[in-house]
Write a protein that holds these residues in place. Structure first.
Motif: not given
Length: 117
Positions: A8-11, A53-56, A72-77
């Motif tokens: 519920a919080v992640e959605e 791919n791991a949820g939030l 290289e740069r890593t981003f949170l989707l």
């Protein structure tokens, strides 16, 4: 019960307007950068080398070569700092992680065939 509460919080934080992309695609990522009390948008364009791919907490890594140095740069989707992702071209690759591009130098690092060709 804890799983339902977490979902519920992640959605509430999951973005729905994201394009479909994967490794090998050339992306232009617009990121909000905070400098003191000012905020501006910075563009980072390069090849997507990995996606987890791991949820939030989904992440993707973008690699570009600037002045002969690989960055290289890593981003949170689903990060609120991520403003927009544009897919410039779709690459045709056979691997999920393109870490072999780190060892390539010059134009060999950019040689990924385009889908449909």
């Amino acid at each position: 019960m804890n799983q339902n509460l977490l979902r519920a919080v992640e959605e509430r934080h999951v973005k729905s307007d994201l394009p479909d992309f994967g490794p090998g695609d050339t992306l232009r990522v617009q990121v909000k950068v905070v400098e003191g009390n000012r905020e501006r948008v910075q563009a980072f364009e390069g090849t997507c080398t990995a996606r987890s791919n791991a949820g939030l907490s989904q992440t993707f890594t973008v690699r570009r070569v600037a002045q002969g140095i690989g960055i290289e740069r890593t981003f949170l989707l689903h990060s609120p700092r991520l403003e927009r992702i544009e897919v410039r071209r779709q690459g045709k690759v056979r691997r999920a992680k393109l870490y072999y591009l780190r060892g390539r130098i010059g134009s060999k690092a950019l040689r990924i065939k385009e889908k449909g060709s």
